[in-house]
Design a protein around this motif. Structure first.
Motif, mmCIF file in Angstrom:
data_model
loop_
_atom_site.group_PDB
_atom_site.id
_atom_site.type_symbol
_atom_site.label_atom_id
_atom_site.label_comp_id
_atom_site.label_asym_id
_atom_site.label_seq_id
_atom_site.Cartn_x
_atom_site.Cartn_y
_atom_site.Cartn_z
ATOM 1 N N THR A 1 0.832 -1.203 0.000
ATOM 2 C CA THR A 1 0.000 0.000 0.000
ATOM 3 C C THR A 1 0.864 1.249 0.000
ATOM 4 O O THR A 1 0.581 2.224 -0.713
ATOM 5 C CB THR A 1 -0.940 -0.002 1.219
ATOM 6 O OG1 THR A 1 -1.820 -1.122 1.115
ATOM 7 C CG2 THR A 1 -1.765 1.270 1.297
ATOM 8 N N GLN B 1 -7.505 0.526 -0.259
ATOM 9 C CA GLN B 1 -7.635 -0.767 0.410
ATOM 10 C C GLN B 1 -8.909 -0.806 1.256
ATOM 11 O O GLN B 1 -9.648 -1.779 1.212
ATOM 12 C CB GLN B 1 -6.397 -1.026 1.279
ATOM 13 C CG GLN B 1 -6.420 -2.403 1.903
ATOM 14 C CD GLN B 1 -5.087 -2.750 2.558
ATOM 15 O OE1 GLN B 1 -4.098 -2.031 2.431
ATOM 16 N NE2 GLN B 1 -5.067 -3.851 3.261
ATOM 17 N N ASP C 1 -5.893 -1.481 -4.959
ATOM 18 C CA ASP C 1 -5.363 -1.986 -3.690
ATOM 19 C C ASP C 1 -6.350 -2.984 -3.086
ATOM 20 O O ASP C 1 -7.318 -2.596 -2.444
ATOM 21 C CB ASP C 1 -5.097 -0.822 -2.730
ATOM 22 C CG ASP C 1 -4.144 -1.218 -1.605
ATOM 23 O OD1 ASP C 1 -3.858 -2.429 -1.460
ATOM 24 O OD2 ASP C 1 -3.691 -0.309 -0.880
ATOM 25 N N GLU C 2 -6.110 -4.265 -3.329
ATOM 26 C CA GLU C 2 -6.965 -5.354 -2.844
ATOM 27 C C GLU C 2 -8.421 -5.110 -3.223
ATOM 28 O O GLU C 2 -9.327 -5.266 -2.418
ATOM 29 C CB GLU C 2 -6.802 -5.516 -1.326
ATOM 30 C CG GLU C 2 -5.346 -5.765 -0.953
ATOM 31 C CD GLU C 2 -5.166 -6.303 0.466
ATOM 32 O OE1 GLU C 2 -6.132 -6.852 1.012
ATOM 33 O OE2 GLU C 2 -4.041 -6.191 0.986
HETATM 34 MG MG LIG Z 1 -2.073 -2.830 2.145
#
Ligand SMILES: [Mg+2]
Ligand SMILES: Nc1ncnc2c1ncn2[C@@H]1O[C@H](COP(=O)(O)OP(=O)(O)O)[C@@H](O)[C@H]1O
Lengths: 244, 309
Positions: free
Chosen positions: A46, A88, A166-167
């Motif tokens: 991240t 995220q 991010d994810e």
């Molecule tokens: Mg992360």
């Protein structure tokens, strides 16, 4: 290869106090590629996206977009150069409708879309991510997956050349995951390059052209998904016994 | 509830025309009250223009207002009136630009304290200058402006501040401000120059506050820094805007009307306890109606609508 890569990251470093969260990271993304950024929790993925998108300033290293250095620029300038991102922890604009969320991406990014045409474009983007007809719905009423879809639509509204995820696929059920994977794949067809932080192995295997694996801020492997996932050092990092 | 645009415009024009007639019919006391109402309407609406969407609580209102007052006190006699207003405007906007660029990176409580300190600093600077350089603490305001003219100028300012609010709401700047209010991180990453948007709005808000001070200056025949830069003004404006509701353009007015009357009453009857009483009023408001009268009215309206079949 004469054209510079879309994204070239070199020696990127960021410290938080004594902790080196990203440590001399090298990374290249070419136009239209999908690159996976893997690594155990806390390995600096991240932070790396934050450095590329301008949310954080690097202590050392360079980030070049189409050959131009962008490290240390304000995030809004990087966004206007065609780098969009999701977060995220999903971030939607709570006081607004879905359409207004997407308009926010259209109005200030690479296009400065405004007015009736922007409304139409916003509805197209909502349809694209599977939120057809939901333009007038307040974001608070959306389910988690729909919030993630909306966040993606807002990022796409910037008409990015590079999309940082991010994810984005985390927390989806199996059906939603399949839809999500197809959606990401379809973006490649539009010529958008994607750098995606992901833990879902199925998604990585089916989507990524190449993967970069990080551990403790450093790049420990790079290659095709099957190659890096078979790499002993990667396996060791994921099992958490790198000190052994 | 939502009327077509031409109807709204005609309605607003009629209302303004009627308000413009007030000096023709009102006696001295009522006109003075109407001037107070318009003064706080301009200040509170201008305050909410910036503080509503950005959620920055500014206590610098009186710094700008006082600059307007002082510009008139110093230059009112020597220059033509429009020129005086223009100079006041220039000083206020430049000061807002400097403050904005240097402080809008501060967040929350730091910004509140800084703006409060700033207003005090401006007051101290003016006091120092007057005492040491001009060797007078007070000034007489000599300008050829009648009370009726003050009222009409304030009314014009009020119309302009509302028009500015409406135009912003329909503009990209308006959307930018809403995005910033919701989530500044998202704002930055969709390409919004957050600092520029905030500073622009702060300057606009300050412009109206400065002009308001300039227009109000002839109300006093004698001013000193304690009158022109009275910090209570900043608090009153803040309370009025919060009571009315800052998330709607018409919100602050809903707070201005009852509180101007209340403050008038308190000042007339309890002059020694005035500051304490407005402090209590402030706390009650924040606890009881966090979204202001505008928010309360909307909730009630929604309930009435919901109750109908
Ligand atoms: Mg992360
Ligand atoms: N803003 C911050 N301040 C201090 N430490 C941070 C900050 N952001 C991340 N870190 C630390 O940096 C390391 C990497 O974090 P992160 O990039 O979020 O990892 P990942 O996304 O790979 O899980 C972690 O040890 C984390 O605690």
């Amino acid at each position: 290869m004469n054209a510079p890569p879309l994204l070239a990251v070199q020696g990127l470093t960021r410290r938080f106090g004594g902790l080196v969260a990203v440590d001399g990271l090298d990374l290249t993304v070419f136009k239209g590629e999908i690159i996976g950024l893997l690594g155990p929790n806390g390995s600096g993925k991240t932070t790396a996206l934050n450095l590329i998108s301008g949310a954080l300033k690097p202590d050392a290293g360079t980030v070049a977009l189409r050959g131009d250095f962008i490290q240390g620029l304000a995030p809004f300038r990087i966004a206007r150069r065609g780098v969009a991102r999701t977060f995220q922890l999903v971030r939607v604009l709570g006081s607004m409708t879905c359409r207004e969320n997407v308009l926010a991406g259209l109005a200030f990014g690479t296009r400065n879309d405004w007015g009736v045409r922007a409304d139409a474009n916003a509805d197209d983007l909502l349809q694209r991510v599977g939120l057809v007809g939901r333009g007038g719905v307040m974001t608070a009423e959306l389910t988690y997956i729909d919030q993630k879809r909306l966040e993606l639509a807002r990022a796409l509204a910037l008409r990015p050349d590079l999309l940082l995820l991010d994810e984005w696929l985390a927390g989806l059920n199996p059906t939603e995951l399949l839809q999500g994977i197809e959606l990401v794949r379809s973006l490649r067809g539009d010529g958008i390059a994607i750098l995606m932080v992901e833990h879902v192995m199925d998604a990585i295997r089916s989507l990524c052209d190449r993967c970069v694996v990080m551990n403790a801020g450093r790049r420990i492997a790079e290659g095709t998904p099957s190659a890096v996932l078979a790499d002993p050092e990667v396996i060791r990092a994921y099992l958490g016994d790198e000190d052994a | 509830m939502t009327l077509p645009l031409p109807v709204k415009i005609v309605g607003a024009a009629v209302a303004v025309a009627m308000l413009a007639c007030v000096p023709l019919v009102a006696d001295g006391y009522r006109l003075s009250l109407a001037i107070g109402l318009l003064n706080y309407t301009v200040l509170a609406t201008a305050w909410a223009l910036f503080s509503g969407p950005t959620r920055y609580v500014s206590l610098a209102t009186v710094a700008f207002f006082g600059i307007g007052v002082y510009t008139v006190a110093v230059l009112g006699e020597v220059l033509a009136w429009p020129l005086v207003l223009l100079i006041a405007l220039g000083i206020g906007v430049v000061l807002a630009l400097i403050i904005g660029l240097s402080t809008l990176r501060l967040s929350g409580v730091y910004f509140v304290i800084f703006t409060f300190g700033l207003a005090e600093l401006v007051r101290q600077l003016v006091t120092w200058f007057e005492v040491n350089k001009t060797r007078t603490l007070g000034r007489y305001v000599f300008v050829d402006i009648t009370t009726d003219q003050i009222y009409w100028q304030l009314l014009a300012l009020a119309v302009m501040v509302f028009a500015a609010g409406l135009l912003i709401r329909r503009s990209r700047l308006g959307l930018a401000l809403r995005v910033i209010g919701d989530d500044e991180t998202v704002a930055r990453h969709v390409g919004i120059n957050v600092t520029a948007a905030k500073v622009a709005l702060f300057m606009l808000s300050a412009a109206f506050m400065t002009l308001c001070g300039a227009v109000m200056a002839p109300r006093w025949s004698y001013i000193d820094p304690a009158i022109a830069f009275n910090p209570v003004t900043s608090f009153q404006v803040l309370i009025m805007a919060l009571l009315g509701g800052v998330h709607r353009l018409y919100g602050p007015v809903l707070g201005v009307v009852p509180l101007t009357l209340l403050f008038e009453f308190l000042l007339a009857n309890f002059p020694n306890h005035f500051s304490i009483l407005i402090g209590i009023a402030f706390m009650l408001i924040v606890y009881a109606i966090p979204n202001g009268i505008a928010g309360l009215a909307e909730k009630l309206w929604a309930r009435v609508k919901g109750a109908r079949p």
